[in-house]
Design a protein around this motif. Sequence first.
Motif, PDB file in Angstrom:
ATOM      1  N   UNK A   7      23.215  28.173  27.660  1.00  8.78           N
ATOM      2  CA  UNK A   7      21.810  28.813  27.240  1.00  8.78           C
ATOM      3  C   UNK A   7      21.813  30.227  27.552  1.00  8.78           C
ATOM      4  N   UNK A   8      20.815  30.905  27.156  1.00 10.17           N
ATOM      5  CA  UNK A   8      20.610  32.325  27.575  1.00 10.17           C
ATOM      6  C   UNK A   8      19.465  32.278  28.567  1.00 10.17           C
ATOM      7  N   UNK A   9      19.823  32.865  30.027  1.00 11.74           N
ATOM      8  CA  UNK A   9      18.772  32.920  30.875  1.00 11.74           C
ATOM      9  C   UNK A   9      19.052  34.421  31.390  1.00 11.74           C
ATOM     10  N   UNK A  10      17.877  34.526  32.444  1.00  7.86           N
ATOM     11  CA  UNK A  10      17.803  35.861  32.903  1.00  7.86           C
ATOM     12  C   UNK A  10      17.556  35.435  34.423  1.00  7.86           C
ATOM     13  N   UNK A  11      17.963  36.237  35.189  1.00  7.46           N
ATOM     14  CA  UNK A  11      17.682  36.214  36.529  1.00  7.46           C
ATOM     15  C   UNK A  11      16.789  37.187  37.222  1.00  7.46           C
ATOM     16  N   UNK A  66       9.654  31.181  37.422  1.00  8.98           N
ATOM     17  CA  UNK A  66      10.997  30.955  38.273  1.00  8.98           C
ATOM     18  C   UNK A  66      12.204  31.167  37.545  1.00  8.98           C
ATOM     19  N   UNK A  67      13.089  31.948  38.344  1.00 13.72           N
ATOM     20  CA  UNK A  67      14.418  32.228  38.117  1.00 13.72           C
ATOM     21  C   UNK A  67      15.567  31.202  38.285  1.00 13.72           C
ATOM     22  N   UNK A  68      16.464  31.125  37.424  1.00 11.24           N
ATOM     23  CA  UNK A  68      16.783  31.797  36.327  1.00 11.24           C
ATOM     24  C   UNK A  68      15.900  31.140  35.186  1.00 11.24           C
ATOM     25  N   UNK A  69      15.299  32.017  34.404  1.00 15.81           N
ATOM     26  CA  UNK A  69      14.349  31.508  33.313  1.00 15.81           C
ATOM     27  C   UNK A  69      15.113  31.562  31.792  1.00 15.81           C
TER      28      UNK A  69
END
Length: 338
Positions: A7-11, A66-69
């Motif tokens: 998946x592509x996530x950002x923190x 909420x991270x990671x999103x």
Amino acid sequence: MSHTMKAVRFHGFGGPEVLRYETATRPEPGAGEVLVRVRAVGLNPPDWYLREGYRMLPPEWRPPVRFPAVPGTDISGVVEAVAEDIDRFSVGDEVYSMVRFPSGLAGDSRAYAEYVSVPASELAPKPAGIDHVRAAGAPMSLLTAWQFMIEPGHDEPNPLQPNRHAPVPIEGRKVLVNGAAGGVGHFAVQLAKWRGAHVIAVASGKHETLLRELGADEFIDYTGTAPENVARDVDLVIDTVGGPNAGRFLRTLKRGGALFPIFPLGFSGADEAGKLGVTISTTQVRSSGAQLEEVGRLLDDGTVRVVIDSTYPLSQARLSHERAAKGHIQGKIVLTVE
């Protein structure tokens, strides 16, 4: 089957560089849900608004993230599993969806992934006449044009104005679409033409050939001519750019006309509109499997085309956001999932 996926996530909030392609837990379908193996993901402005922390909204409007999103809403893919209470979809069905919008504004739609769990009510059969890339490019942009111009399809309170948004008759009327080459714009041009309108498309000159192919009767190249200085007696303006400058189109409208800014924040022309006898109305696009099934028939038979600007592998989502930031997008940007 593995319990993980890519998946592509950002923190943390930031530019395209915060997007990471990494291993995440694969979702399981809950009650009323369908697990979809994603084949393509369509990009939309809320994807980068979320990535940036919705900084263009007043602080009290920003949803808690909420991270990671995981960003994204628009998918096309194949049913992998269904909850026990689902009988409308079966494993192997090709489907598409705008997932959990606007309820998933805080990143709960989670579409930039190999698998997404989708409420069955937001899912529709993928139009057989188009591929997954084009199907993924349609949901949010096409539903936005449809809900603004044809039928809202819900009775949820309008968070942007006290009254319910109501489309206006367009058959035989003059409709101007600003930002006509973009995601929502190129669909608005086609829907207006389908409903029998005389369509004026506003975009930069490089898009003229495409927009005339899509049904535009007139074309205004805004880089050389300010559309508000030349367009007159318009019945409806669909301003897909919107924002503080949307008020400039009031002078193009006849009394009794309407201006629909897709992005209404910053609009300040309500008083002037009242004096001119012009209606200003906007709404918030909402997920709807039923409407996707309806518009799917137009996609299937070629009445409405999905124009693709560019495609990127899911692993290169950062590059797709960099492309979006450059603007002047023709149609849709789509991520492909192998």
